[in-house]
Design a protein around this motif. Structure first.
Motif, PDB file in Angstrom:
ATOM      1  N   GLY A 111       0.942  -1.147  -0.075  1.00  0.00           N
ATOM      2  CA  GLY A 111       0.237  -0.170   0.053  1.00  0.00           C
ATOM      3  C   GLY A 111       1.086   1.213   0.012  1.00  0.00           C
ATOM      4  N   PRO A 112       0.172   2.471   0.020  1.00  0.00           N
ATOM      5  CA  PRO A 112       0.829   3.650   0.020  1.00  0.00           C
ATOM      6  C   PRO A 112       1.891   3.987   1.152  1.00  0.00           C
ATOM      7  CG  PRO A 112      -1.300   3.898  -0.544  1.00  0.00           C
ATOM      8  CD  PRO A 112      -1.063   2.626   0.111  1.00  0.00           C
ATOM      9  N   THR A 113       1.726   3.325   2.181  1.00  0.00           N
ATOM     10  CA  THR A 113       2.600   3.513   3.355  1.00  0.00           C
ATOM     11  C   THR A 113       3.764   2.560   3.514  1.00  0.00           C
ATOM     12  OG1 THR A 113       1.101   2.399   4.970  1.00  0.00           O
ATOM     13  CG2 THR A 113       0.797   4.832   4.478  1.00  0.00           C
ATOM     14  N   ASN A 114       3.948   1.399   2.741  1.00  0.00           N
ATOM     15  CA  ASN A 114       4.703   0.540   2.647  1.00  0.00           C
ATOM     16  C   ASN A 114       6.273   1.026   2.354  1.00  0.00           C
ATOM     17  OD1 ASN A 114       6.292  -1.906   1.662  1.00  0.00           O
ATOM     18  ND2 ASN A 114       4.567  -2.923   2.314  1.00  0.00           N
ATOM     19  N   PRO A 115       7.007   0.855   3.067  1.00  0.00           N
ATOM     20  CA  PRO A 115       8.318   1.175   2.732  1.00  0.00           C
ATOM     21  C   PRO A 115       9.073   0.746   1.271  1.00  0.00           C
ATOM     22  CG  PRO A 115       8.485   0.508   5.065  1.00  0.00           C
ATOM     23  CD  PRO A 115       6.966   0.074   4.386  1.00  0.00           C
ATOM     24  N   LEU A 116       8.404  -0.102   0.769  1.00  0.00           N
ATOM     25  CA  LEU A 116       8.898  -0.678  -0.407  1.00  0.00           C
ATOM     26  C   LEU A 116       8.369  -0.083  -1.657  1.00  0.00           C
ATOM     27  CD1 LEU A 116       9.537  -4.550   0.179  1.00  0.00           C
ATOM     28  CD2 LEU A 116      11.264  -2.686   0.541  1.00  0.00           C
ATOM     29  N   GLY A 117       7.316   0.727  -1.394  1.00  0.00           N
ATOM     30  CA  GLY A 117       6.582   1.172  -2.445  1.00  0.00           C
ATOM     31  C   GLY A 117       6.005   0.473  -3.301  1.00  0.00           C
ATOM     32  N   PRO A 118       5.628   0.909  -4.775  1.00  0.00           N
ATOM     33  CA  PRO A 118       4.798   0.290  -5.642  1.00  0.00           C
ATOM     34  C   PRO A 118       5.621  -1.021  -6.261  1.00  0.00           C
ATOM     35  CG  PRO A 118       5.688   2.144  -6.707  1.00  0.00           C
ATOM     36  CD  PRO A 118       5.879   1.965  -5.317  1.00  0.00           C
ATOM     37  N   ALA A 120       7.517   6.763  -9.390  1.00  0.00           N
ATOM     38  CA  ALA A 120       7.471   6.648 -10.878  1.00  0.00           C
ATOM     39  C   ALA A 120       8.780   6.040 -11.537  1.00  0.00           C
ATOM     40  CB  ALA A 120       7.507   8.250 -11.355  1.00  0.00           C
ATOM     41  N   ASP A 121       9.881   6.362 -10.680  1.00  0.00           N
ATOM     42  CA  ASP A 121      11.181   5.782 -11.356  1.00  0.00           C
ATOM     43  C   ASP A 121      11.388   4.036 -11.151  1.00  0.00           C
ATOM     44  OD1 ASP A 121      11.979   8.200 -12.772  1.00  0.00           O
ATOM     45  OD2 ASP A 121      13.399   8.490 -10.879  1.00  0.00           O
ATOM     46  N   ILE A 122      10.933   3.786 -10.104  1.00  0.00           N
ATOM     47  CA  ILE A 122      10.921   2.283  -9.857  1.00  0.00           C
ATOM     48  C   ILE A 122       9.824   1.426 -10.856  1.00  0.00           C
ATOM     49  CG2 ILE A 122       9.262   2.120  -7.858  1.00  0.00           C
ATOM     50  CD1 ILE A 122      12.504  -0.122  -8.530  1.00  0.00           C
ATOM     51  N   ILE A 123       8.921   2.117 -11.059  1.00  0.00           N
ATOM     52  CA  ILE A 123       7.753   1.615 -11.798  1.00  0.00           C
ATOM     53  C   ILE A 123       8.428   1.625 -13.378  1.00  0.00           C
ATOM     54  CG2 ILE A 123       5.733   1.980 -13.033  1.00  0.00           C
ATOM     55  CD1 ILE A 123       4.571   3.357 -10.305  1.00  0.00           C
ATOM     56  N   ASP A 124       8.934   2.525 -13.802  1.00  0.00           N
ATOM     57  CA  ASP A 124       9.513   2.631 -15.177  1.00  0.00           C
ATOM     58  C   ASP A 124      10.727   1.539 -15.178  1.00  0.00           C
ATOM     59  OD1 ASP A 124      10.182   4.302 -17.549  1.00  0.00           O
ATOM     60  OD2 ASP A 124      12.081   4.123 -16.885  1.00  0.00           O
ATOM     61  N   LEU A 125      11.629   1.451 -14.269  1.00  0.00           N
ATOM     62  CA  LEU A 125      12.671   0.571 -14.333  1.00  0.00           C
ATOM     63  C   LEU A 125      12.301  -0.838 -14.310  1.00  0.00           C
ATOM     64  CD1 LEU A 125      15.694   0.126 -14.133  1.00  0.00           C
ATOM     65  CD2 LEU A 125      15.663   0.168 -11.591  1.00  0.00           C
ATOM     66  N   TYR A 126      11.147  -1.138 -13.314  1.00  0.00           N
ATOM     67  CA  TYR A 126      10.594  -2.336 -13.241  1.00  0.00           C
ATOM     68  C   TYR A 126      10.100  -3.009 -14.588  1.00  0.00           C
ATOM     69  CZ  TYR A 126       7.396  -5.845 -11.447  1.00  0.00           C
ATOM     70  OH  TYR A 126       6.817  -7.264 -11.111  1.00  0.00           O
ATOM     71  N   SER A 127       9.409  -2.031 -15.290  1.00  0.00           N
ATOM     72  CA  SER A 127       8.878  -2.386 -16.807  1.00  0.00           C
ATOM     73  C   SER A 127       9.952  -2.942 -17.758  1.00  0.00           C
ATOM     74  CB  SER A 127       8.084  -1.261 -17.332  1.00  0.00           C
ATOM     75  OG  SER A 127       8.788  -0.122 -17.715  1.00  0.00           O
ATOM     76  N   ARG A 128      11.220  -2.063 -17.497  1.00  0.00           N
ATOM     77  CA  ARG A 128      12.037  -2.551 -18.530  1.00  0.00           C
ATOM     78  C   ARG A 128      13.282  -3.715 -18.250  1.00  0.00           C
ATOM     79  NH1 ARG A 128      12.934   2.545 -21.492  1.00  0.00           N
ATOM     80  NH2 ARG A 128      11.784   4.428 -20.461  1.00  0.00           N
ATOM     81  N   VAL A 129      13.128  -4.202 -17.043  1.00  0.00           N
ATOM     82  CA  VAL A 129      14.152  -5.097 -16.879  1.00  0.00           C
ATOM     83  C   VAL A 129      13.573  -6.409 -16.366  1.00  0.00           C
ATOM     84  CG1 VAL A 129      15.960  -3.774 -15.962  1.00  0.00           C
ATOM     85  CG2 VAL A 129      14.544  -4.423 -14.232  1.00  0.00           C
ATOM     86  N   PRO A 130      14.081  -7.567 -16.794  1.00  0.00           N
ATOM     87  CA  PRO A 130      13.386  -8.980 -16.524  1.00  0.00           C
ATOM     88  C   PRO A 130      14.154  -9.494 -15.373  1.00  0.00           C
ATOM     89  CG  PRO A 130      14.972  -9.261 -18.293  1.00  0.00           C
ATOM     90  CD  PRO A 130      14.905  -7.670 -18.252  1.00  0.00           C
ATOM     91  N   SER A 131      13.339 -10.460 -14.777  1.00  0.00           N
ATOM     92  CA  SER A 131      14.072 -11.383 -13.755  1.00  0.00           C
ATOM     93  C   SER A 131      15.414 -11.960 -14.283  1.00  0.00           C
ATOM     94  CB  SER A 131      13.234 -12.274 -13.214  1.00  0.00           C
ATOM     95  OG  SER A 131      12.140 -11.870 -12.716  1.00  0.00           O
ATOM     96  N   GLY A 132      16.427 -12.085 -13.772  1.00  0.00           N
ATOM     97  CA  GLY A 132      17.591 -12.568 -14.252  1.00  0.00           C
ATOM     98  C   GLY A 132      18.582 -11.445 -14.466  1.00  0.00           C
ATOM     99  N   THR A 133      18.165 -10.237 -14.462  1.00  0.00           N
ATOM    100  CA  THR A 133      19.121  -9.256 -14.944  1.00  0.00           C
ATOM    101  C   THR A 133      20.465  -8.929 -13.993  1.00  0.00           C
ATOM    102  OG1 THR A 133      17.262  -7.894 -15.922  1.00  0.00           O
ATOM    103  CG2 THR A 133      19.160  -6.417 -15.216  1.00  0.00           C
TER     104      THR A 133
END
Length: 226
Positions: free
Chosen positions: A154-161, A200-213
């Protein structure tokens, strides 16, 4: 092209996450003009309402412009698709082609500064649960003891989205790359935690890298470029 110089060695397990004066006469303090954020970046870091939980717009007035997401020159021997984390410069690079990379601003903490070397993204999570380390719960049981089973996303979770979980040789490093709502912490070394990006940056990075990176983490006087 000269040989790439940097220190990359096996990580060790992270150790864990004025007086006032009155006067009859005075001069009014001069406040700096508020930073004007270009519309391009305002749109990049706007609120995201199509997520499982709403993501607020980043307050870019609290972030230095060098830490906004941008494409930069980055000559390196690392192949395209590699993530390079330069903890000293407070930058994360997603290596591209032709000597270019996508650069993100990061905040670092004690956990992030305890890791150096190479690892792999073992898995990724959207809106992850967060569980404090045993060390954190032992050190501050009143604050963290009730979270032994984890904190709901959720919004207050330290790890974010989003969160990226790093393993080395199949072993969890306890090192994470994740989001944060503490926009002011980007570009700084904060008291605890791993590597944090604007949401917004972790959402962007997440979409660009697969598991195993492959992920390369540089510390101190490490030099990430050729």
């Amino acid at each position: 092209m000269p040989k790439l110089s940097r220190r990359l060695f096996v990580l060790s397990a992270p150790v864990f996450l004025a007086g006032c004066m009155s006067s009859r006469t005075h001069t009014a303090s001069v406040r700096p003009a508020p930073r004007v954020v270009p519309a391009y970046y305002q749109e990049m870091y706007a609120a995201k309402l199509d997520e499982a939980y709403p993501v607020a717009a980043a307050d870019l007035t609290k972030v230095e412009p060098e830490f906004y997401r941008q494409e930069v020159d980055y000559p390196t021997y690392e192949p395209a698709g590699t993530i390079v984390v330069d903890t000293q410069a407070r930058h994360l690079y997603l290596v591209g082609t032709n000597g270019r990379a996508l650069r993100y601003g990061i905040g670092v903490g004690k956990a992030g500064l305890a890791f150096e070397g190479t690892a792999r993204i073992q898995y990724k999570r959207e809106w992850p649960r967060w569980t404090p380390t045993q060390d954190m719960m032992t050190r501050d049981p009143e604050r963290y003891g009730h979270l032994a089973d984890g904190m709901e996303p959720g919004p207050t979770n330290p790890l974010g989205p989003r969160a990226l979980y790093l393993f080395k040789d199949g072993v969890d490093t306890l090192f994470r790359i994740h989001g944060t709502t503490e926009d002011w912490s980007i570009g700084r070394a904060v008291s605890s935690g791993c590597i944090r990006l604007l949401n917004a940056d972790i959402i962007d990075l997440y979409s660009r890298v697969p598991s195993g990176t492959r992920v390369v983490v540089l510390q101190g006087d490490s030099d990430p470029v050729v």
